[in-house]
Design an enzyme around this catalytic site. Structure first.
Site, PDB file in Angstrom:
ATOM      1  CE  LYS A 161      -2.145  26.783  -3.754  1.00 24.42           C
ATOM      2  NZ  LYS A 161      -1.301  27.607  -2.848  1.00 24.42           N
ATOM      3  CG  ASN A 173       9.698  10.369  -1.440  1.00 23.15           C
ATOM      4  OD1 ASN A 173       8.702  10.030  -2.075  1.00 23.15           O
ATOM      5  ND2 ASN A 173      10.292  11.534  -1.645  1.00 23.15           N
ATOM      6  CG  ASP A 198     -11.695  11.792  -1.804  1.00 20.90           C
ATOM      7  OD1 ASP A 198     -10.569  12.024  -2.286  1.00 20.90           O
ATOM      8  OD2 ASP A 198     -11.998  12.085  -0.642  1.00 20.90           O
ATOM      9  CD  GLU A 204       2.207   8.157   5.181  1.00 18.12           C
ATOM     10  OE1 GLU A 204       2.377   9.400   5.183  1.00 18.12           O
ATOM     11  OE2 GLU A 204       1.411   7.587   4.424  1.00 18.12           O
ATOM     12  CG  ASP A 241      -1.576  16.109  -0.744  1.00 14.41           C
ATOM     13  OD1 ASP A 241      -2.365  16.752  -1.468  1.00 14.41           O
ATOM     14  OD2 ASP A 241      -0.967  16.614   0.210  1.00 14.41           O
ATOM     15  CG  ASP A 263      -2.027   1.016   1.122  1.00 15.11           C
ATOM     16  OD1 ASP A 263      -2.251   1.530   0.002  1.00 15.11           O
ATOM     17  OD2 ASP A 263      -2.667   1.313   2.144  1.00 15.11           O
TER      18      ASP A 263
END
Length: 324
Positions: free
Chosen positions: A190, A161, A222, A133, A186, A104
């Protein structure tokens, strides 16, 4: 000097009145409630009754750990995140490193893998689970959760990372890489920040090299722009070895409001899971070079039970896993 002396005299005259106010029972009770609220960690909505993750029982475990403060948005291009992860000794992480691995990418708090492991154990599916993560405090807490739930040796979280270390970290894994997922990353809305998105060309190239024939990639978000951007990256840089899975569909997202929280246990769990956005679950699978039944991932890729393999559906969904 006279003005200073006059001010000091006024303060001395006011001190008895302030002390009398602080000694009132109502004020003392309020101060006691404030101290209790500060020492008690808030209950996360992902752990309350009605959430898919409630069955993990993390609320009782988390209450003894204290608060975990993290930044919601991290810049993966910052210098402190450019160091590749060292080669991992997988025998010290997993009891059986030969088992197929579910990875994941950007696992957040890590609840999804714990719940997936629990459901797979019920179905007698044997896999290892690795969460990657970039926020170290979340990784540390997730590993504590795994240990408390007796999943250590099967579920592990690693601080890294993904854009830098995915290929180098996983190429030494002795077993097959059965599935990679990127869920609710995330979106970096922008235009100048889109280079910070997790799914970049380097991640796609690593995925096509790591996945075994029959392996799967699961993408979920989403934010419509984010999910289409991830899909386009895989189609552009790995379209020659990937094909769209028949499981590709619009997926419901677990949604919880303040009114639902106030209802608490009175709210039926099934009523709390509703389709609340344009979330889109996109599956890709490596085209098998041989019989798909010989593939370590064929058990999940050939199943129509979406929820059982943790991909999507009402019973298992990772939509609230980023709510910390």
């Amino acid at each position: 000097c006279k003005a200073t002396n006059s001010l000091q005299q006024q303060q001395k005259q006011q001190q008895p009145a302030v002390q009398q106010l602080l000694q009132r029972p109502q004020v003392q009770q309020q101060q006691q409630r404030v101290r209790q609220n500060r020492s008690k960690p808030p209950t996360n909505l992902a752990d309350i009754q009605g959430s898919p993750f409630h069955e993990l029982g993390l609320k009782d475990i988390t209450d003894g750990m204290g608060r975990v403060r993290v930044r919601q948005h991290v810049n993966p291009l910052a210098s402190q995140f450019q160091q590749p992860a060292p080669i991992q000794d997988w025998s010290t992480v997993f009891r059986d490193p030969q088992l197929p691995l579910f990875v994941d990418m950007g696992c957040g708090p890590g609840r999804f893998l714990l719940l997936l492991c629990k459901h797979h154990q019920r179905q007698q599916q044997h896999m290892n689970y690795l969460g990657l993560e970039i926020r170290q405090s979340l990784v540390q807490r997730a590993n504590k959760w795994a240990k408390e739930l007796k999943y250590d040796g099967q579920v592990h979280y690693h601080f890294t990372n993904v854009s830098i270390s995915l290929a180098g970290l996983l190429k030494s894994y002795p077993g097959p890489i059965a599935m990679l997922s990127a869920q609710f990353p995330d979106p970096h809305f922008k235009k100048r920040h889109k280079k910070r998105r997790m799914v970049q060309q380097s991640v796609v190239q690593a995925a096509r090299e790591l996945l075994t024939p029959g392996g799967q990639i699961f993408l979920q978000s989403d934010v419509f722009d984010a999910i289409t951007a991830m899909r386009d990256e895989f189609e552009q840089h790995a379209g020659d070895v990937l094909e769209l899975s028949p499981l590709h569909q619009t997926a419901p997202v677990f949604y919880w409001t303040a009114a639902d929280e106030a209802a608490g246990s009175k709210q039926a769990p099934a009523a709390a899971a509703v389709a609340a956005s344009h979330a889109e679950g996109v599956h890709h699978s490596i085209q098998p070079e041989s019989d798909s039944q010989n593939s370590p991932a064929s058990g999940s890729s050939g199943s129509s039970d979406h929820a059982s393999c943790g991909c999507s559906g009402d019973s298992i969904d990772s939509g609230t896993d980023d709510s910390d």
